[in-house]
Design a protein around this motif. Structure first.
Motif, PDB file in Angstrom:
ATOM      1  N   ALA A  51      -3.495  15.393  -6.917  1.00 25.29           N
ATOM      2  CA  ALA A  51      -4.263  14.180  -7.184  1.00 25.29           C
ATOM      3  C   ALA A  51      -3.397  12.929  -7.064  1.00 25.29           C
ATOM      4  O   ALA A  51      -3.871  11.876  -6.599  1.00 25.29           O
ATOM      5  N   ASP A  52      -2.133  13.006  -7.471  1.00 25.84           N
ATOM      6  CA  ASP A  52      -1.252  11.839  -7.403  1.00 25.84           C
ATOM      7  C   ASP A  52      -1.037  11.411  -5.951  1.00 25.84           C
ATOM      8  O   ASP A  52      -1.076  10.210  -5.630  1.00 25.84           O
TER       9      ASP A  52
ATOM     10  N   GLN B 170      -6.052   6.569 -10.279  1.00 21.94           N
ATOM     11  CA  GLN B 170      -4.710   7.037 -10.612  1.00 21.94           C
ATOM     12  C   GLN B 170      -4.317   6.713 -12.042  1.00 21.94           C
ATOM     13  O   GLN B 170      -3.721   7.546 -12.731  1.00 21.94           O
ATOM     14  N   PHE B 171      -4.664   5.521 -12.483  1.00 23.94           N
ATOM     15  CA  PHE B 171      -4.181   5.080 -13.795  1.00 23.94           C
ATOM     16  C   PHE B 171      -5.233   5.181 -14.893  1.00 23.94           C
ATOM     17  O   PHE B 171      -5.038   4.695 -15.999  1.00 23.94           O
TER      18      PHE B 171
ATOM     19  N   SER C 287      -3.928  11.592   2.222  1.00 24.37           N
ATOM     20  CA  SER C 287      -4.749  11.569   1.011  1.00 24.37           C
ATOM     21  C   SER C 287      -5.864  12.605   1.078  1.00 24.37           C
ATOM     22  O   SER C 287      -6.122  13.322   0.101  1.00 24.37           O
TER      23      SER C 287
ATOM     24  N   ASN D 133      -4.361   9.884  -4.538  1.00 24.36           N
ATOM     25  CA  ASN D 133      -4.614   8.498  -4.973  1.00 24.36           C
ATOM     26  C   ASN D 133      -3.570   7.532  -4.424  1.00 24.36           C
ATOM     27  O   ASN D 133      -3.907   6.432  -3.969  1.00 24.36           O
ATOM     28  N   GLY D 134      -2.312   7.941  -4.462  1.00 25.93           N
ATOM     29  CA  GLY D 134      -1.248   7.061  -3.984  1.00 25.93           C
ATOM     30  C   GLY D 134      -1.357   6.785  -2.490  1.00 25.93           C
ATOM     31  O   GLY D 134      -1.151   5.653  -2.043  1.00 25.93           O
TER      32      GLY D 134
ATOM     33  N   CYS E  47     -15.231   4.480 -10.106  1.00 19.47           N
ATOM     34  CA  CYS E  47     -14.338   4.591  -8.948  1.00 19.47           C
ATOM     35  C   CYS E  47     -15.141   4.812  -7.673  1.00 19.47           C
ATOM     36  O   CYS E  47     -14.860   4.199  -6.631  1.00 19.47           O
TER      37      CYS E  47
ATOM     38  N   ALA F 127      -8.521   3.359  -5.819  1.00 18.12           N
ATOM     39  CA  ALA F 127      -7.437   4.335  -5.956  1.00 18.12           C
ATOM     40  C   ALA F 127      -6.593   4.043  -7.190  1.00 18.12           C
ATOM     41  O   ALA F 127      -6.158   4.972  -7.897  1.00 18.12           O
TER      42      ALA F 127
END
Length: 280
Positions: free
Chosen positions: A254-255, A90-91, A238, A258-259, A99, A86
């Protein structure tokens, strides 16, 4: 001779705690989670002010320790890998295939943890109603079908959820899917797996709270169930955020997807660390 007087507690068809009078006086109490996790049975002899715990035999105790350690470590590693996947997503530290590979590896550890959790239920020492001795260890089994036991059902549903996640994670390697195929092959199994995790967690609360709402801050078992259930809720958040809109071809958010995956995965790792302490 008649059957010893018994008092059963639980919810619906499930018995999670059983109290019975011993033939020579006094009482014995079998608690589902305490018995299957720590191999303990509470016995209060006639005239005694407090109960004492009798333990399963050495074979049963060693079995519980090994299974608990394997399941706990599997969830710690699986959660850590999911959190890493994740974070990469995300980053932007890796591409989609990288992934997916990290998630798939984490899913394999979740599969192991789910199945070993089921083995722990199947091979846990059993109580003998009317007996005053320790729990009885039966021969090893790789499988059983006991849907009227809440601990078995919770573990089975958890394992089923990990298998459904495996379908989702395998499908995530497919290339060239359109939006409808992505939602059907990847998103739908993800949501189903999350639902199964939530059901398993609910059954875990039924077992540890004996069918009643409860908060037990001094109970390690309660914290393990609660942290796992929080992780399941975050996984569901999620999954819902990861739905691909047919009109735009983009995720709902998406944020959040992933978070929530990262936070939920860390919950499973933390619960696994706590589980390492819940042993005979």
């Amino acid at each position: 001779m008649g059957q010893p007087e018994q008092r059963a507690e639980g919810a619906g068809p499930f018995t999670t705690r059983l109290t019975w009078r011993l033939p020579g006086g006094g009482t014995a109490v079998w608690d589902s989670r305490l018995a299957r996790r720590r191999g303990l049975l509470a016995v209060r002899p006639a005239g005694a002010a407090t109960a004492r715990h009798t333990r399963a035999d050495a074979v049963g105790i060693a079995r519980l320790r090994r299974l608990n350690a394997v399941a706990a470590v599997a969830f710690v590693i699986g959660g850590a890998l999911f959190a890493t996947g994740a974070a990469f997503a995300q980053f932007g530290s890796g591409n989609a295939t990288q992934c997916a590979s990290i998630y798939f590896a984490g899913g394999l550890f979740f599969n192991i943890g789910g199945y070993v959790s089921l083995l722990q239920v199947i091979n846990a020492p059993r109580h003998v109603v009317g007996g005053e001795g320790p729990l009885v260890t039966h021969p090893w089994r790789w499988w059983s079908y006991e849907p009227m036991r809440v601990d078995w059902l919770s573990a089975f549903v958890l394992f089923a959820g990990t298998l459904v996640f495996a379908v989702d994670l395998l499908d995530s390697f497919l290339q060239g899917l359109n939006v409808h195929q992505v939602n059907r092959l990847i998103w739908a199994p993800d949501v189903i797996g999350c639902l199964l995790f939530l059901v398993s967690g609910h059954l875990g609360f039924v077992e540890i709270c004996h069918g009643q709402p409860c908060v037990r801050p001094h109970s390690l078992g309660w914290w393990i169930v609660a942290v796992n259930q929080l992780g399941s809720v975050l996984f569901m958040v999620s999954a819902l955020a990861a739905y691909t809109r047919p009109a735009t071809g983009s995720l709902v958010n998406a944020d959040i997807a992933n978070g929530s995956t990262l936070a939920g995965a860390l919950c499973f790792s933390v619960a696994g660390l706590l589980q390492l302490r819940e042993h005979p």
